[in-house]
Design an enzyme around this catalytic site. Structure first.
Site, mmCIF file in Angstrom:
data_model
loop_
_atom_site.group_PDB
_atom_site.id
_atom_site.type_symbol
_atom_site.label_atom_id
_atom_site.label_comp_id
_atom_site.label_asym_id
_atom_site.label_seq_id
_atom_site.Cartn_x
_atom_site.Cartn_y
_atom_site.Cartn_z
ATOM 1 N N GLU A 208 0.997 -1.263 -0.004
ATOM 2 C CA GLU A 208 -0.005 -0.214 -0.300
ATOM 3 C C GLU A 208 0.809 1.043 -0.074
ATOM 4 O O GLU A 208 2.075 1.297 0.863
ATOM 5 C CB GLU A 208 -0.782 -0.240 1.383
ATOM 6 C CG GLU A 208 -1.693 -1.955 1.558
ATOM 7 C CD GLU A 208 -2.424 -1.295 3.125
ATOM 8 O OE1 GLU A 208 -2.266 0.197 3.543
ATOM 9 O OE2 GLU A 208 -2.863 -2.383 3.459
ATOM 10 N N CYS B 13 -1.554 1.307 8.860
ATOM 11 C CA CYS B 13 -0.447 0.429 7.611
ATOM 12 C C CYS B 13 -1.497 -1.073 7.705
ATOM 13 O O CYS B 13 -1.737 -1.410 8.634
ATOM 14 C CB CYS B 13 1.278 -0.005 8.867
ATOM 15 S SG CYS B 13 1.526 1.945 8.857
HETATM 16 N N1 SAH Z 1 8.253 0.461 10.851
HETATM 17 C C1 SAH Z 1 8.333 1.480 10.865
HETATM 18 C C2 SAH Z 1 6.760 2.577 10.038
HETATM 19 C C3 SAH Z 1 5.999 1.550 9.470
HETATM 20 S S1 SAH Z 1 4.589 2.420 10.687
HETATM 21 C C4 SAH Z 1 8.058 2.637 12.654
HETATM 22 O O1 SAH Z 1 7.478 1.522 13.166
HETATM 23 O O2 SAH Z 1 7.669 3.525 12.671
HETATM 24 C C5 SAH Z 1 4.089 3.864 10.656
HETATM 25 C C6 SAH Z 1 3.695 4.362 11.708
HETATM 26 O O3 SAH Z 1 2.162 3.940 12.044
HETATM 27 C C7 SAH Z 1 4.178 3.713 12.759
HETATM 28 O O4 SAH Z 1 4.810 5.171 14.224
HETATM 29 C C8 SAH Z 1 3.201 3.376 13.748
HETATM 30 O O5 SAH Z 1 3.477 2.952 14.873
HETATM 31 C C9 SAH Z 1 2.253 3.895 13.282
HETATM 32 N N2 SAH Z 1 1.086 2.627 13.637
HETATM 33 C C10 SAH Z 1 0.890 1.341 12.811
HETATM 34 N N3 SAH Z 1 -0.598 0.802 13.286
HETATM 35 C C11 SAH Z 1 -1.333 2.035 14.060
HETATM 36 C C12 SAH Z 1 -2.808 2.053 14.396
HETATM 37 N N4 SAH Z 1 -3.707 0.875 13.861
HETATM 38 N N5 SAH Z 1 -2.770 3.170 15.220
HETATM 39 C C13 SAH Z 1 -1.787 4.078 14.740
HETATM 40 N N6 SAH Z 1 -0.875 4.477 14.577
HETATM 41 C C14 SAH Z 1 -0.361 3.032 13.639
#
Ligand code: SAH
Length: 342
Positions: free
Chosen positions: A84, A330
Site C-alpha cells: 500500500e 498501515c
Molecule cells: N516500521 C516503521 C514504519 C511503519 S509504521 C515504524 O515503526 O515507524 C508507521 C507509523 O504508524 C508508526 O509510527 C506506527 O507505530 C504507526 N501505526 C501503525 N499502526 C497503527 C495504528 N493502528 N494506529 C496508529 N498508528 C499506527
C-alpha cells in the site's frame, strides 16, 4: 528491474546491449514517467522486446479515495505481491507515504502490516515505483513532479531493509529524476539502534522519525517486540547522535493506547526522556485494527496529553487523522485484499 538503476547504471545497461547512449535517456524518461513498455513511443518494437523482461511492470491495482481527499493505493508487483501507499494533500502540496517491505517482521501489537509477518523486502526500484505510479496518476511525469514530500511510513521497517532504502533515497533525490529534496523525506523506524548510527553517517539530510509509543522498556516490550533488543535509553542516545551529526530535528511518534501508555506518569517520563534536545512529539490516536484488541484513547484525551507535554516545554501536536474511512492504518487494505483473494 530497470527502476533499480540510477542514470549511470542505465547507461551501462544500454551500452551492454550495444545500443547508442541516447537510448538511456529515453528509457530513463519512460521509467520516471511510469509508462508501460507499450506506451514508449520512441523505441523500436524489436528493442522493446529486448528490454521488456527488465522493464518494470508494477501497476496500481486499486485506489480508494477518502472523504478528506487522502487516496490509498494498492500497488501490485510482477511477482503478485501487493503493498500500500497513501497520498495526502497538504497546503504545500502532495506527500506520499511509501512501503519499504511486503509485510513486516517487527511484530508491533497495534499494527496491521505485521500480522502475516514479512513476505519480502522491496527493492529500491519498487519503493520508487510506488511514487512514480502515483505521480503519473496525478498527471505528472519525469519532468512534471506532482509530489514534493516522501514519508517512509507505510508497511515494513525501513531500517530492516537498509541498503535498498538508502539506494531509494539516492534515486528519488537524483536531480535528473524527480529531484525530491532530502529535507522533504522522512524515515520512520521502530528503533533499530545500530542502523540509526549507520544512517547518521550516510550524510543525508532526511528527517528521522522514531516510533516510541512507550516510556518504559517494560511497557514498550508489551506492544513492540523490538524493545526486547534495544533499551529506550540507548535509542534516545542514538537519536542524539543523529541530531549531532545531521542537525535535523528528531520526530517521535507516540500512539496513545488506553491503559498502556496514556497516564500522567507517562507524560512525566516522556518529558524526562526528551527534555534536552531538539525534537517534536506527534501524538497519534490509535487507528482501530479489527484483528487487534487494543483500545484507543479519545481525541480529547490526546489533546490533554499534548497540553501536558507543551507545559513541560516539549514541542508536541496531535497528528491529524487522515483516511480513516479507507482503512488508513498501515497494512489494513492489503490485509483486506489478501483475505478476499484467499
Ligand atoms: N516500521 C516503521 C514504519 C511503519 S509504521 C515504524 O515503526 O515507524 C508507521 C507509523 O504508524 C508508526 O509510527 C506506527 O507505530 C504507526 N501505526 C501503525 N499502526 C497503527 C495504528 N493502528 N494506529 C496508529 N498508528 C499506527
Amino acid at each position: 528491474m530497470l527502476t533499480d538503476y540510477n542514470f549511470q547504471e542505465l547507461q551501462i545497461y544500454v551500452k551492454k546491449l550495444g545500443l547508442p547512449v541516447f537510448r538511456a535517456e529515453q528509457l530513463y524518461d519512460a521509467i520516471y514517467s511510469a509508462k508501460t513498455v507499450d506506451e514508449i513511443s520512441n523505441l523500436p518494437k524489436g528493442l522493446k522486446e529486448i528490454i521488456a523482461p527488465d522493464y518494470p511492470n508494477y501497476e496500481i491495482f486499486q485506489s480508494l479515495k477518502s472523504k478528506d481527499g487522502t487516496i490509498k493505493f494498492l500497488i501490485k508487483f510482477s511477482d503478485g505481491n501487493f503493498v500500500e501507499c497513501v497520498l495526502m494533500k497538504y497546503k504545500y502540496g502532495y506527500s506520499i507515504c511509501l512501503s519499504t517491505q511486503v509485510g513486516c517482521r517487527m511484530g508491533c501489537k497495534f499494527c496491521a502490516s505485521t500480522l502475516g509477518g514479512l513476505a519480502r523486502n522491496l527493492t529500491a526500484g519498487e519503493i520508487l515505483g510506488q511514487l512514480l505510479l502515483v505521480n503519473r496518476f496525478l498527471g505528472g511525469s519525469r519532468k512534471e513532479r506532482k509530489i514534493t514530500n516522501v514519508v517512509l511510513m507505510g508497511s515494513g521497517e525501513p531500517l530492516d531493509n537498509y541498503d535498498n532504502v538508502i539506494k531509494f533515497i539516492h534515486l528519488v533525490t537524483a536531480s535528473k529524476g524527480l529531484n525530491i529534496s532530502e529535507r522533504n523525506i522522512s524515515l520512520s523506524t521502530c528503533g533499530l539502534v545500530d542502523k540509526i548510527y549507520d544512517l547518521a553517517d550516510e550524510n543525508l539530510n532526511i528527517t528521522l522519525t522514531i516510533s516510541l509509543h512507550a516510556t518504559t522498556d517494560e511497557k514498550r516490550s508489551l506492544i513492540m517486540p523490538i524493545a526486547n533488543s534495544y533499551l529506550i535509553k540507548d535509542l534516545i542516545k542514538a537519536c542524539k547522535d543523529y541530531y549531532q551529526k545531521t542537525k535535523r530535528k528528531i520526530y517521535f511518534e507516540y500512539t496513545l493506547i488506553k491503559g498502556i501508555n496514556d497516564s500522567k506518569d507517562d507524560v512525566v517520563r516522556l518529558k524526562n526522556l526528551l527534555k534536552d534536545f531538539m525534537c517534536h512529539v506527534n501524538v497519534i490516536v490509535l487507528n482501530n485494527v479489527a484483528e487487534r484488541s487494543l483500545q484507543k484513547t479519545t481525541r480529547l484525551e490526546a489533546y490533554k496529553f499534548v497540553d501536558c507535554l507543551k507545559e513541560a516545554g516539549i514541542s508536541a501536536t496531535v497528528r491529524r487523522t487522515m483516511g480513516e474511512d479507507i482503512e488508513g492504518a498501515c497494512g489494513q487494505l492489503r490485509n483486506k485484499i489478501l483475505s478476499f483473494n484467499n
